[in-house]
Design an enzyme around this catalytic site. Structure first.
Site, mmCIF file in Angstrom:
data_model
loop_
_atom_site.group_PDB
_atom_site.id
_atom_site.type_symbol
_atom_site.label_atom_id
_atom_site.label_comp_id
_atom_site.label_asym_id
_atom_site.label_seq_id
_atom_site.Cartn_x
_atom_site.Cartn_y
_atom_site.Cartn_z
ATOM 1 N N CYS A 182 8.635 2.593 7.899
ATOM 2 C CA CYS A 182 7.473 2.802 8.120
ATOM 3 C C CYS A 182 6.801 1.358 7.968
ATOM 4 O O CYS A 182 6.782 0.743 7.344
ATOM 5 C CB CYS A 182 7.563 3.901 7.346
ATOM 6 S SG CYS A 182 8.222 5.213 7.679
ATOM 7 N N ASP A 183 5.008 1.033 7.740
ATOM 8 C CA ASP A 183 4.359 0.752 8.143
ATOM 9 C C ASP A 183 3.318 1.099 5.997
ATOM 10 O O ASP A 183 3.953 1.969 6.183
ATOM 11 C CB ASP A 183 2.911 0.653 8.968
ATOM 12 C CG ASP A 183 2.241 1.659 9.295
ATOM 13 O OD1 ASP A 183 2.507 3.217 8.313
ATOM 14 O OD2 ASP A 183 2.151 1.831 10.815
ATOM 15 N N SER A 184 2.086 0.518 6.312
ATOM 16 C CA SER A 184 1.366 -0.393 4.876
ATOM 17 C C SER A 184 1.135 1.856 4.832
ATOM 18 O O SER A 184 0.674 2.122 4.099
ATOM 19 C CB SER A 184 0.524 -0.521 5.001
ATOM 20 O OG SER A 184 -0.538 -0.768 5.698
ATOM 21 N N HIS A 221 3.909 5.527 8.260
ATOM 22 C CA HIS A 221 3.879 5.751 9.530
ATOM 23 C C HIS A 221 4.902 5.620 10.301
ATOM 24 O O HIS A 221 4.937 3.860 10.138
ATOM 25 C CB HIS A 221 2.848 5.684 10.906
ATOM 26 C CG HIS A 221 1.675 6.682 10.044
ATOM 27 N ND1 HIS A 221 0.029 6.390 10.267
ATOM 28 C CD2 HIS A 221 1.538 8.198 9.355
ATOM 29 C CE1 HIS A 221 -0.441 7.084 9.992
ATOM 30 N NE2 HIS A 221 0.363 8.129 9.408
#
Length: 138
Positions: free
Chosen positions: A14-16, A19
């Site tokens: 997941c990103d910041s 997602h």
């Protein structure tokens, strides 16, 4: 032949924004293509031992909805094209509820270990690599 590969989104994917990072979808597609090859009876280790490789040469991917931590995903994979040196697979990443997260067409080519394009040896042209004649695949 059509396969479904299942996975669960892990925290490090997941990103910041919480997602799944767009680049991670390419890893999901790769994993599902290898699963497809294994299920189709394609001898990947054998072809590599003979000095041939399957290189991804082009990916068209469309991101449609976000996958989030712990989402359970299914990746549908099936061939849409097979030529002497190249082929193409269509892949759809869906949440278990049916929401499509991404859809991609992945083109691959058979090459020698020196990187030169080469016809795929006949014994590796397993039935599963051939597109179904039914035009309504998905």
């Amino acid at each position: 032949m059509k396969t479904i590969t299942e996975l669960k989104v892990r925290p490090y994917e997941c990103d910041s924004y919480s997602h799944v990072n767009n680049a991670v979808y390419l890893n999901y597609l790769e994993m599902a293509r290898m699963d497809f090859l294994n299920k189709s009876g394609f001898d990947y280790n054998g072809i590599v031992a003979e000095g041939f490789y399957l290189y991804v040469t082009h990916v068209d991917i469309y991101y449609k909805a976000s996958a989030l931590l712990n989402d359970e995903l299914e990746i549908e994979t099936y061939p849409t094209q097979l030529k002497h040196i190249t082929g193409q697979m269509h892949q759809i990443i869906r949440k278990k509820d049916g929401t499509v997260c991404a859809e991609a067409d992945v083109t691959w080519a058979s090459v020698t270990k020196t990187g030169r394009p080469s016809k795929l040896p006949g014994k590796y042209l397993v039935e599963g690599l051939k597109p179904e004649t039914d035009s309504n695949q998905s």
